[in-house]
Design an enzyme around this catalytic site. Structure first.
Site, mmCIF file in Angstrom:
data_model
loop_
_atom_site.group_PDB
_atom_site.id
_atom_site.type_symbol
_atom_site.label_atom_id
_atom_site.label_comp_id
_atom_site.label_asym_id
_atom_site.label_seq_id
_atom_site.Cartn_x
_atom_site.Cartn_y
_atom_site.Cartn_z
ATOM 1 N N ARG A 87 0.868 -1.179 0.000
ATOM 2 C CA ARG A 87 0.000 0.000 0.000
ATOM 3 C C ARG A 87 0.902 1.225 0.000
ATOM 4 N NH1 ARG A 87 -2.435 2.745 5.135
ATOM 5 N NH2 ARG A 87 -2.846 4.654 4.012
ATOM 6 N N HIS B 51 -2.233 11.004 0.908
ATOM 7 C CA HIS B 51 -1.694 10.759 2.246
ATOM 8 C C HIS B 51 -1.068 12.086 2.706
ATOM 9 C CE1 HIS B 51 -0.419 7.254 4.997
ATOM 10 N NE2 HIS B 51 -0.070 8.352 5.628
ATOM 11 N N GLU C 293 -6.740 8.532 6.406
ATOM 12 C CA GLU C 293 -7.051 9.236 7.653
ATOM 13 C C GLU C 293 -7.485 10.694 7.440
ATOM 14 O OE1 GLU C 293 -3.812 8.719 10.422
ATOM 15 O OE2 GLU C 293 -4.085 6.569 10.477
ATOM 16 N N ASN D 34 -7.106 1.849 10.284
ATOM 17 C CA ASN D 34 -5.755 2.049 10.827
ATOM 18 C C ASN D 34 -5.894 2.055 12.336
ATOM 19 O OD1 ASN D 34 -5.083 2.427 8.175
ATOM 20 N ND2 ASN D 34 -4.454 4.568 8.388
ATOM 21 N N TYR E 188 -3.972 1.934 16.135
ATOM 22 C CA TYR E 188 -2.760 2.021 16.945
ATOM 23 C C TYR E 188 -3.036 1.922 18.437
ATOM 24 C CZ TYR E 188 -0.318 3.207 12.713
ATOM 25 O OH TYR E 188 0.227 3.139 11.453
ATOM 26 N N GLU F 285 -3.390 -0.275 8.501
ATOM 27 C CA GLU F 285 -2.179 0.130 9.229
ATOM 28 C C GLU F 285 -2.264 -0.397 10.650
ATOM 29 O OE1 GLU F 285 -1.046 4.284 9.484
ATOM 30 O OE2 GLU F 285 -1.414 4.572 7.341
HETATM 31 C C1 FCB Z 1 -0.798 7.074 10.808
HETATM 32 C C2 FCB Z 1 -0.381 7.620 9.450
HETATM 33 C C3 FCB Z 1 0.937 7.085 8.957
HETATM 34 C C4 FCB Z 1 1.941 6.944 10.068
HETATM 35 C C5 FCB Z 1 1.361 6.206 11.251
HETATM 36 C C6 FCB Z 1 2.316 5.993 12.389
HETATM 37 O O1 FCB Z 1 -1.638 7.975 11.428
HETATM 38 O O2 FCB Z 1 -1.352 7.306 8.488
HETATM 39 O O3 FCB Z 1 1.378 7.929 7.936
HETATM 40 O O4 FCB Z 1 2.448 8.163 10.397
HETATM 41 O O5 FCB Z 1 0.238 6.887 11.712
#
Ligand code: FCB
Length: 448
Positions: free
Chosen positions: A77, A121, A166, A293, A295, A353
């Site tokens: 990607r 992006h 995002e 995505n 985290y 992500e």
């Molecule tokens: C996300 C972004 C990516 C990267 C990660 C850690 O928010 O999409 O570009 O910075 O975080």
């Protein structure tokens, strides 16, 4: 035999983005983006670092694709840089810029790696920011034109096009918090920016489908966080609800239900001042692939001192933290099952992500033993499998990122790669996690 297996044809990939890896910020006719301007402004990025060179991927792309191939990566990607293709954002196409992505796609296919192309992006052409950027509705139309150009060139070989990465971050971190380009602190502008980003998704989807030379799936990737209340008190629970609306539902509702929580809030109406025009929400609701995505989670409490939203984030004890966030694997399961139950999406669902920054370095023997990343990935991938076992048809998982790169306002300090990059020499070194992830791909599962 792996202990945990994934469905046949599960998509294992790695992700990256143009500004974070390409470098070559002013080569071959590329125009400046808002990230060039922002990172060249002293005080905006840690240590005043910038993406002028980054991973020099613009020149080392063949080597990088060979590396992916060595790891057995099935899907890559990446994003196309709008100002590399249209230096002014609109008008004349820069042939050399578009050719770069054409070659990239061919080389990926040569190695049997499927390209997933993301059109935006965060590197908006500066020329369009000068005309108002995303708060200006016209930008959505310029984006549509850009999407059409990329689709016309690549859709004979590319079957997945993601419009945005995002959009919430692009709008709120860029136009309200001021921590990302273009660095504004204007809440009204952020609401407008987000609506126009979403609108441009819908408009571009229509344009791509009209232009496509083969079957193309249209997707979008969203940053989503489960939002938890710090305590069980009514005030904290309401605070968490407000944050959920303003971070998650504000993007999920328009894309999957054709509604917007903005319209529920008096404040939202004031701030957006009628920017949602009749017909807009119908246009936005079009999706073949939803990319998540993930985290971390957000834990929120009521805080009367914080204006407008009256919330503050807390960082609970007891869990591990990375250089950026709390580590909370269960949140991924929670998110996937919630999307599936609440929205019953008709589109495909993938993790586009997931990853962790680790202060990696070379050991005495030149190896990078990034145990912490392996642990993080193992725990998160297990939660994806748990969601699948409970009936959520997750189709793929992309690791962020292939290699260490420019982490926006945090510069080169946060390393997310499966591959270590020595930014002085541009040498790439596969980390232990890279070899571990290659095994996950090869066995289509987790061994332990
Ligand atoms: C996300 C972004 C990516 C990267 C990660 C850690 O928010 O999409 O570009 O910075 O975080």
């Amino acid at each position: 035999m792996p202990k945990i297996s994934f469905p046949k044809n599960f998509v294992w990939g790695v992700a990256a983005s143009a500004y974070q890896v390409e470098g070559a910020w002013n080569e071959d006719g590329k125009g400046p983006s808002i990230w060039d301007t922002f990172s060249h402004t002293p005080g905006k990025v840690a240590n005043d670092e910038n993406g002028d060179v980054a991973c020099d991927h613009y020149h080392r792309w063949k080597e990088d694709i060979a590396l992916m191939s060595k790891l057995g990566v099935k899907t890559y990607r990446f994003s196309t840089s709008w100002p590399r293709i249209l230096p002014e954002g609109t008008g004349a196409v820069n042939k050399k810029g578009l050719d770069f992505y054409d070659r990239l796609v061919d080389e990926l296919l040569k190695h049997k790696i499927e390209p997933y192309v993301c059109l935006f992006h965060w590197d908006l052409p500066q020329a369009l920011q000068d005309k108002g950027g995303w708060p200006n509705r016209e930008t959505a139309h310029h984006f549509t034109e850009y999407a059409r150009i990329v689709a016309a060139r690549l859709s004979d070989r590319v079957s997945v096009i993601l419009t945005h990465n995002e959009p919430w971050v692009a709008a709120f971190v860029g136009y309200f918090l001021g921590e990302h380009a273009p660095g504004f602190k204007d809440l009204g502008a952020a609401f407008k920016a987000l609506h126009h980003l979403l609108l441009s998704h819908g408009l571009a989807a229509e344009a791509i489908r009209a232009e496509a030379r083969g079957a193309v799936k249209i997707g979008i990737t969203l940053n989503l966080n489960p939002v938890h209340a710090a305590t069980d008190s009514k005030k904290d629970r309401e605070a968490a609800g407000r944050v959920d609306a303003i971070m998650n539902r504000i993007v999920l509702d328009p894309l999957l239900s054709g509604t917007s929580p903005i319209l529920e809030f008096k404040m939202g109406k004031v701030l957006t001042g009628g920017i949602i025009k009749p017909g807009d929400l119908e246009k936005i609701r079009t999706l073949d692939l939803l990319g998540v995505n993930y985290y971390s989670r957000a834990v929120m409490k009521h805080a009367a001192t914080i204006p407008v939203v009256n919330v503050a984030q807390v960082h609970p004890e007891g869990n591990e933290y990375s250089g950026m966030w709390e580590i909370y694997p269960e949140g991924l399961y929670e998110l996937l099952t919630r999307i599936w139950k609440n929205y019953q999406p008709q589109c495909e669902l993938m993790i586009t992500e997931n990853g962790i920054p680790v202060p990696d370095g070379l050991d005495f023997d030149g190896r990078v033993r990034d145990e912490r990343r392996i642990r993080y990935l193992r725990n998160h991938i297990a939660q994806v499998q748990r969601a699948i076992a409970d009936g959520v048809p997750v189709k793929g998982y992309f690791h962020w990122s292939l290699m260490d790169n420019f982490e926006w306002a945090l510069g080169y300090g946060q390393r997310f790669g499966l591959v270590y990059v020595d930014f002085k020499t541009q040498k790439r070194i596969v980390k232990d996690s890279g070899r571990w992830f290659a095994e996950v791909i090869r066995t289509n599962g987790l061994r332990d």
